[in-house]
Motif scaffolding. Structure first.
Motif, PDB file in Angstrom:
ATOM      1  N   TYR A 158       0.851  -1.188   0.000  1.00 59.05           N
ATOM      2  CA  TYR A 158       0.000   0.000   0.000  1.00 59.05           C
ATOM      3  C   TYR A 158       0.886   1.236   0.000  1.00 59.05           C
ATOM      4  N   TYR A 191      -0.660 -10.244  -0.118  1.00 49.15           N
ATOM      5  CA  TYR A 191       0.478  -9.612   0.563  1.00 49.15           C
ATOM      6  C   TYR A 191       0.624 -10.076   2.003  1.00 49.15           C
ATOM      7  N   ARG A 212      -2.423 -12.219   3.335  1.00 49.05           N
ATOM      8  CA  ARG A 212      -3.809 -11.930   2.951  1.00 49.05           C
ATOM      9  C   ARG A 212      -3.968 -12.283   1.472  1.00 49.05           C
ATOM     10  N   HIS A 215      -6.831  -8.625  -2.907  1.00 48.40           N
ATOM     11  CA  HIS A 215      -8.166  -8.019  -2.788  1.00 48.40           C
ATOM     12  C   HIS A 215      -8.139  -6.531  -3.112  1.00 48.40           C
ATOM     13  N   HIS A 217     -10.213  -3.059  -1.817  1.00 43.52           N
ATOM     14  CA  HIS A 217     -11.149  -2.540  -0.807  1.00 43.52           C
ATOM     15  C   HIS A 217     -12.147  -1.576  -1.436  1.00 43.52           C
TER      16      HIS A 217
HETATM   17 FE   LIG Z   1      -6.003  -4.770   2.247  1.00 40.35          FE
END
Ligand SMILES: [Fe+2]
Length: 335
Positions: A158, A191, A212, A215, A217
């Motif tokens: 991110y 990630y 995870r 995905h 969000h």
């Molecule tokens: Fe996330």
């Protein structure tokens, strides 16, 4: 003087807290104390383990900055966020798209984009189109909903993990008057949650994989509807069934198609997903989100040790003095 035992100590605490004026605070704190004490009794918590726990929680707090929310990560990795989210999702007025975790990487500071725009600064050949409709629970279009998306960049990180100034792979779009939304992004990658802090240490010491599934969000809002915080999980990911934060669910799995003739952007792989929104209840307006912008949660998390401890508020001291004329009473008499 009362003598406390491992069982009566719990009653003594509940008795002292019984005068809490706020009924919900009283209910939550009483349950918290009962379960906390039961936990300590169950594992026969030793002083060394107790202080280790305190050190851990201290490190979790110290790791929090305006760009990092280690407590949300802790809540996520022990399944508490998922539990609160699942319970909250069941309070919807009507069936609609399921909620998923907001997570620790949402931020309020998100740029607005025109329909069909690309949110990633670097696409590195991994561009995907995303489109679909926002409807109500009955399938009728909800016009002009606000659609906020955020995800990892092509490198699996991110933006906020590279610093608070960097903004990438997040954007706010407006669906059109027929409920259609359209954007371009990059194919997200699965990630590792941040493993460089105390929560990562915990996860690694538990021999968990820490991953995870890939995905994207979403936060979708429209006037009169309950805000939808959710995420789409990419079909085929290895960790759909063992997400380290327990956020993935079968109804939120989305497929990347190479040749979807219905996609408004031609020549790109695409994801089609329609979201439905439940009408908003009065309780929804106060419910809040399972997650927050780290900057909104973290305030004054400084390391300022120069200040002395503050004195108790005068009314607290006065209340004690009024009940117990004696040592303290003497201090306040005549004031
Ligand atoms: Fe996330």
């Amino acid at each position: 003087m009362r003598e406390y035992t491992p069982l009566t100590i719990t009653d003594a605490v509940l008795e002292q807290m019984a005068v809490t004026p706020d009924p919900r605070m009283k209910e939550v704190m009483e349950a918290a104390v009962r379960h906390l004490h039961a936990f300590a009794r169950e594992v026969n918590l030793t002083p060394a383990e107790w202080i280790k726990g305190i050190e851990f929680m201290t490190k979790v707090g110290q790791a929090c900055t305006p760009a990092r929310q280690e407590f949300i990560l802790l809540s996520d990795t022990v399944g508490l966020s998922a539990l609160v989210n699942i319970m909250h999702d069941k309070t919807k007025m009507e069936e609609a798209t399921s909620a998923s975790l907001l997570g620790p990487f949402f931020r309020e500071n998100t740029p607005k984009f025109e329909t069909g725009a690309q949110i990633a600064k670097k696409t590195e050949g991994k561009e995907v189109a995303m489109y679909g409709r926002i409807t109500n629970a009955q399938g009728a279009p909800v016009p002009n909903a606000q659609v906020t998306v955020w995800q990892t960049a092509a490198d699996g990180r991110y933006d906020i993990q590279n610093g608070i100034e960097e903004i990438d792979c997040r954007g706010i779009f407006q669906a059109d008057d027929k409920g259609n939304y359209l954007l371009r992004t990059v194919r997200p990658l699965g990630y590792f949650i941040p493993l460089d802090g105390p929560v990562g240490q915990m996860v690694m010491s538990q021999k968990r994989h820490g991953m995870r599934p890939a995905h994207i969000h979403f936060l979708i809002s429209a006037r009169g509807y309950r805000e939808l915080v959710t995420a789409l999980y990419l079909a085929g990911d290895d960790h759909l069934d063992d997400d380290v934060v327990f956020g993935a669910s079968a109804d939120l799995v989305a497929h990347v198609k190479d040749d979807d003739a219905a996609c408004p952007i031609k020549g790109l792989p695409s994801i089609h997903f329609d979201f439905s929104l439940a009408r908003e209840s009065e309780a929804d307006k106060r419910a809040g989100r399972v997650g927050a912008d780290p900057a909104a949660v973290t305030a004054n998390n400084g390391q300022d040790t120069s200040k002395p401890y503050g004195a108790p508020p005068p009314e607290m001291a006065a209340a004690v003095a009024a009940k117990k004329p004696g040592i303290f009473g003497g201090l306040f008499r005549g004031r």
